[in-house]
Design a protein around this motif. Structure first.
Motif, PDB file in Angstrom:
ATOM      1  N   LEU A 173       0.803  -1.225   0.000  1.00  0.00           N
ATOM      2  CA  LEU A 173       0.000   0.000   0.000  1.00  0.00           C
ATOM      3  C   LEU A 173       0.836   1.275   0.000  1.00  0.00           C
ATOM      4  N   ALA A 174       2.107   1.175   0.395  1.00  0.00           N
ATOM      5  CA  ALA A 174       2.957   2.372   0.406  1.00  0.00           C
ATOM      6  C   ALA A 174       3.094   2.913  -1.022  1.00  0.00           C
ATOM      7  N   PRO A 175       2.974   4.242  -1.217  1.00  0.00           N
ATOM      8  CA  PRO A 175       3.099   4.816  -2.566  1.00  0.00           C
ATOM      9  C   PRO A 175       4.413   4.415  -3.232  1.00  0.00           C
ATOM     10  N   ASP A 176       4.324   3.776  -4.384  1.00  0.00           N
ATOM     11  CA  ASP A 176       5.507   3.308  -5.108  1.00  0.00           C
ATOM     12  C   ASP A 176       5.334   3.637  -6.589  1.00  0.00           C
ATOM     13  N   PRO A 177       5.956   4.708  -7.064  1.00  0.00           N
ATOM     14  CA  PRO A 177       5.804   5.109  -8.470  1.00  0.00           C
ATOM     15  C   PRO A 177       6.211   4.018  -9.451  1.00  0.00           C
ATOM     16  N   ASP A 178       7.196   3.178  -9.071  1.00  0.00           N
ATOM     17  CA  ASP A 178       7.657   2.129  -9.982  1.00  0.00           C
ATOM     18  C   ASP A 178       6.604   1.048 -10.194  1.00  0.00           C
ATOM     19  N   MET A 179       5.710   0.860  -9.222  1.00  0.00           N
ATOM     20  CA  MET A 179       4.678  -0.175  -9.328  1.00  0.00           C
ATOM     21  C   MET A 179       3.352   0.386  -9.834  1.00  0.00           C
ATOM     22  N   MET A 180       3.271   1.688 -10.000  1.00  0.00           N
ATOM     23  CA  MET A 180       1.983   2.322 -10.303  1.00  0.00           C
ATOM     24  C   MET A 180       1.454   1.934 -11.683  1.00  0.00           C
ATOM     25  N   TYR A 181       0.153   1.597 -11.707  1.00  0.00           N
ATOM     26  CA  TYR A 181      -0.521   1.356 -12.984  1.00  0.00           C
ATOM     27  C   TYR A 181      -1.090   2.685 -13.472  1.00  0.00           C
ATOM     28  N   MET A 182      -0.634   3.111 -14.637  1.00  0.00           N
ATOM     29  CA  MET A 182      -1.071   4.396 -15.188  1.00  0.00           C
ATOM     30  C   MET A 182      -2.290   4.179 -16.086  1.00  0.00           C
ATOM     31  N   SER A 183      -3.478   4.329 -15.476  1.00  0.00           N
ATOM     32  CA  SER A 183      -4.708   4.272 -16.265  1.00  0.00           C
ATOM     33  C   SER A 183      -4.779   5.509 -17.151  1.00  0.00           C
ATOM     34  N   ARG A 184      -5.767   5.552 -18.032  1.00  0.00           N
ATOM     35  CA  ARG A 184      -5.885   6.694 -18.942  1.00  0.00           C
ATOM     36  C   ARG A 184      -6.051   8.006 -18.176  1.00  0.00           C
ATOM     37  N   GLN A 185      -6.845   7.964 -17.088  1.00  0.00           N
ATOM     38  CA  GLN A 185      -7.067   9.202 -16.342  1.00  0.00           C
ATOM     39  C   GLN A 185      -5.808   9.603 -15.567  1.00  0.00           C
ATOM     40  N   HIS A 186      -5.037   8.622 -15.082  1.00  0.00           N
ATOM     41  CA  HIS A 186      -3.802   8.954 -14.382  1.00  0.00           C
ATOM     42  C   HIS A 186      -2.772   9.550 -15.353  1.00  0.00           C
ATOM     43  N   GLN A 187      -2.731   9.025 -16.567  1.00  0.00           N
ATOM     44  CA  GLN A 187      -1.835   9.583 -17.574  1.00  0.00           C
ATOM     45  C   GLN A 187      -2.212  11.027 -17.898  1.00  0.00           C
ATOM     46  N   GLU A 188      -3.518  11.268 -18.047  1.00  0.00           N
ATOM     47  CA  GLU A 188      -3.999  12.619 -18.353  1.00  0.00           C
ATOM     48  C   GLU A 188      -3.670  13.583 -17.220  1.00  0.00           C
ATOM     49  N   CYS A 189      -3.873  13.114 -15.986  1.00  0.00           N
ATOM     50  CA  CYS A 189      -3.597  13.959 -14.824  1.00  0.00           C
ATOM     51  C   CYS A 189      -2.109  14.305 -14.742  1.00  0.00           C
ATOM     52  N   LEU A 190      -1.243  13.315 -14.938  1.00  0.00           N
ATOM     53  CA  LEU A 190       0.199  13.559 -14.891  1.00  0.00           C
ATOM     54  C   LEU A 190       0.615  14.562 -15.959  1.00  0.00           C
ATOM     55  N   LEU A 191       0.005  14.441 -17.139  1.00  0.00           N
ATOM     56  CA  LEU A 191       0.307  15.357 -18.238  1.00  0.00           C
ATOM     57  C   LEU A 191      -0.063  16.792 -17.862  1.00  0.00           C
ATOM     58  N   ARG A 192      -1.211  16.979 -17.216  1.00  0.00           N
ATOM     59  CA  ARG A 192      -1.647  18.326 -16.835  1.00  0.00           C
ATOM     60  C   ARG A 192      -0.741  18.927 -15.754  1.00  0.00           C
ATOM     61  N   LEU A 193      -0.317  18.103 -14.815  1.00  0.00           N
ATOM     62  CA  LEU A 193       0.565  18.611 -13.763  1.00  0.00           C
ATOM     63  C   LEU A 193       1.895  19.074 -14.359  1.00  0.00           C
ATOM     64  N   LYS A 194       2.413  18.307 -15.306  1.00  0.00           N
ATOM     65  CA  LYS A 194       3.678  18.690 -15.953  1.00  0.00           C
ATOM     66  C   LYS A 194       3.489  19.949 -16.803  1.00  0.00           C
ATOM     67  N   PHE A 195       2.336  20.047 -17.444  1.00  0.00           N
ATOM     68  CA  PHE A 195       2.027  21.245 -18.236  1.00  0.00           C
ATOM     69  C   PHE A 195       2.050  22.490 -17.353  1.00  0.00           C
ATOM     70  N   THR A 196       1.543  22.370 -16.125  1.00  0.00           N
ATOM     71  CA  THR A 196       1.522  23.497 -15.189  1.00  0.00           C
ATOM     72  C   THR A 196       2.926  24.043 -14.966  1.00  0.00           C
ATOM     73  N   VAL A 197       3.892  23.142 -14.796  1.00  0.00           N
ATOM     74  CA  VAL A 197       5.268  23.556 -14.505  1.00  0.00           C
ATOM     75  C   VAL A 197       5.954  24.090 -15.759  1.00  0.00           C
ATOM     76  N   VAL A 198       5.825  23.336 -16.853  1.00  0.00           N
ATOM     77  CA  VAL A 198       6.528  23.712 -18.085  1.00  0.00           C
ATOM     78  C   VAL A 198       6.030  25.042 -18.634  1.00  0.00           C
ATOM     79  N   SER A 199       4.711  25.276 -18.563  1.00  0.00           N
ATOM     80  CA  SER A 199       4.126  26.485 -19.148  1.00  0.00           C
ATOM     81  C   SER A 199       4.147  27.673 -18.208  1.00  0.00           C
TER      82      SER A 199
END
Length: 539
Positions: free
Chosen positions: A28-54
């Motif tokens: 249960l401990a947060p582990d990015p290496d084990m994370m399953y990136m569903s479509r919504q998780h991929q979209e969310c990660l993309l938006r967070l990165k967009f916030t920083v880059v832009s």
């Protein structure tokens, strides 16, 4: 082998080794290496990165429920943002926002590298932080502040205002930092009620629970990352059971899947199916049998003991005393002519009687059932596939045949089990009684009662009788009890008698109704108790 690696392998719990896994797939401990990136998780990660880059200033991440994976997603963001930005990134991450205003500002400043902070002087903290952020920006850094568990601030407008003001730190027309605020549902209305803050968080995403397809893919992904093959561990029924119980919440999915592995190991199951998920769901809701917990603790205790060693006469390597073959030179080092040996189905090597795992290849030792061909762990008294009792000279086969014929002959109205056949991979369903409204109320009805009169479970259900046990399947709950755990079945002494199942070595009991006449009830009790008595004799 390196000693550290060897010690690390020994620490893998026995139930994970049983399923062929090299690490825990459902931690249960947060582990990015084990994370399953569903479509919504991929979209969310993309938006967070967009916030920083832009340089948009701020982003808001809201999860529908606790356990939807927002913290793991933030960890994934922190691990991968540098490669997307193309420059250095400095991140201040806070997941305990229940601080005072000065403590919060001081902690953010400290993580950005400000030294000698005076927590009592707010102006000093802000000036030092702004100076540090300018210095980092001039050196090519992107600065990011991430606040997790933001729902804790929903009733703290003073702190929210301070965070809003922190976002106003600007130098030469550009924000000195990007701000990501993450939390559960209660955070959203709190921010909406502060238009000046809501407008400064233009990038927003709302995480929802997973659907069935993503639930299944999450389990498969985790198993694969742990070195296993999900198709050999979970049945389709198991996936559906996990989804129905968890309602697509990732943290609950991981919890019930992990507990099902523990239960499956304790039962020596070939695959996680209806029985294992039903038991896991019952345990997580209220309570159930405890044997699988005892077995887990017992296995872990054995793993920690230092085993006695002997020297291989062929290569002089020190090995465990119970090994048949030396793992270093593959020589047969321990064979008593009078001792029974088992041949491993995986590698063909001989093993001493009483061993559960092959001393040569490490796989589970199995023996084939002469009745149905199912492969069972050595030492098991009855076949997991058909209930055949090993060593009873065919008595079980005849007993099971008589049991099935009795059900078919006396209850032909209820022997159409086609719609539940897919739910059982290790036993055969014989009888299905669906819920219907009678003049006495809904029937079947299931009650699970402790030693007194306290109800542990109570729900309307379908009654399913199999060659291995009895299942009660409701819309939101279920229960399964194998025959080897049943002491006796009888009826209660009351105006409207019900079936009562007495459980071996337990004060708990099961009460259930069936829409049968009294003569049918008596006939079913006779058939079941005759079969139970036969099982006791051969065991």
């Amino acid at each position: 082998m390196d000693k550290n690696v060897e010690n690390k392998e020994k620490k893998i719990p026995a139930y994970l080794r049983y399923w062929g896994l090299k690490k825990n797939p459902f931690a249960l401990a947060p582990d990015p290496d084990m994370m399953y990136m569903s479509r919504q998780h991929q979209e969310c990660l993309l938006r967070l990165k967009f916030t920083v880059v832009s340089g948009k200033g701020g982003a808001l991440l809201i999860s529908e429920n606790a356990g939807d994976g927002k913290t793991t997603l933030l960890k994934k963001f922190m691990e991968t943002i540098k490669e997307d930005v193309g420059t250095e990134v400095k991140i201040a991450f806070l997941d305990h926002p229940t601080l005072s205003v000065n403590e919060m500002l001081a902690e953010i400043a400290r993580q950005f590298g400000v030294e000698g902070i005076d927590v009592t002087n707010k102006i000093s903290i802000l000036n030092s932080m702004k100076q540090k952020l300018k210095e980092l920006k001039d050196n090519g850094y992107k600065n990011v502040v991430i606040i997790d568990e933001g729902q804790m601030l929903a009733n703290n407008p003073e702190m929210l205002q301070e965070l809003r003001i922190l976002m106003n730190l600007v130098h030469e027309g550009e924000f000195l930092l990007s701000f990501i605020l993450s939390g559960q549902k209660p955070l959203e209305p709190a921010i909406r009620n502060m238009p000046e803050f809501w407008q400064r968080l233009p990038v927003r995403f709302f995480l929802r629970n997973l659907d069935y397809s993503d639930t299944k893919r999450l389990i498969q992904h985790r198993i694969k990352m742990a070195g296993g093959d999900a198709s050999k561990i979970f049945s389709e029924t198991a996936y559906k059971g996990i989804y129905n119980f968890s309602e697509g919440t990732p943290r609950v999915i991981l919890s019930i899947a992990d507990l099902a592995l523990v239960i499956g190991h304790s039962m020596y199951s070939k695959k996680i199916d209806f029985a294992e998920i039903s038991q896991a769901a019952g345990d997580m809701n209220k309570g159930g049998e405890s044997y699988h917990y005892f077995k887990y603790l017992d296995d872990e205790t054995v793993d920690k003991l230092e085993e006695e060693k002997i020297k291989c006469p062929f290569c002089n390597t020190f090995i465990d005393k119970d090994l048949v073959y030396c793992p270093n030179c593959n020589s047969l080092v321990n064979k008593d002519e009078n001792q029974k040996m088992y041949k491993c189905d995986s590698c063909g090597m001989l093993n001493l009687e009483g061993q559960m795992f092959c001393s040569f290849c490490g796989n589970l030792l199995l023996k084939m059932c002469p009745q149905c061909g199912f492969h069972n762990p050595v030492g098991r008294k009855s076949c997991e596939g058909c209930g055949y009792i090993f060593g009873d000279n065919g008595g079980t086969k005849n007993m099971l045949k008589q049991f099935k014929n009795s059900i078919i002959t006396n209850f032909s109205k209820y022997t159409d089990v086609s719609e539940v056949k897919h739910m059982f991979s290790n036993e055969e369903p014989l009888m299905l009684v669906k819920p219907k409204l009678t003049f006495k109320g809904f029937s079947p009805n299931f009650k699970y009662i402790d030693g007194g009169t306290k109800q542990i479970k109570n729900f309307h259900c379908s009654f399913i009788l199999t060659t291995g046990g009895i299942s009660f399947l409701g819309k939101k709950d279920s229960f399964y009890i194998p025959f080897h755990q049943i002491e006796k079945i009888e009826t209660t002494v009351e105006k409207k008698p019900r079936f009562i199942v007495r459980i071996r070595n337990s004060e708990k009991r099961i009460l259930f109704t069936l829409p049968f006449r009294d003569s049918q009830k008596s006939q079913l009790i006779i058939i079941l108790n005759k079969y139970l008595s036969g099982l006791k004799e051969v065991l």
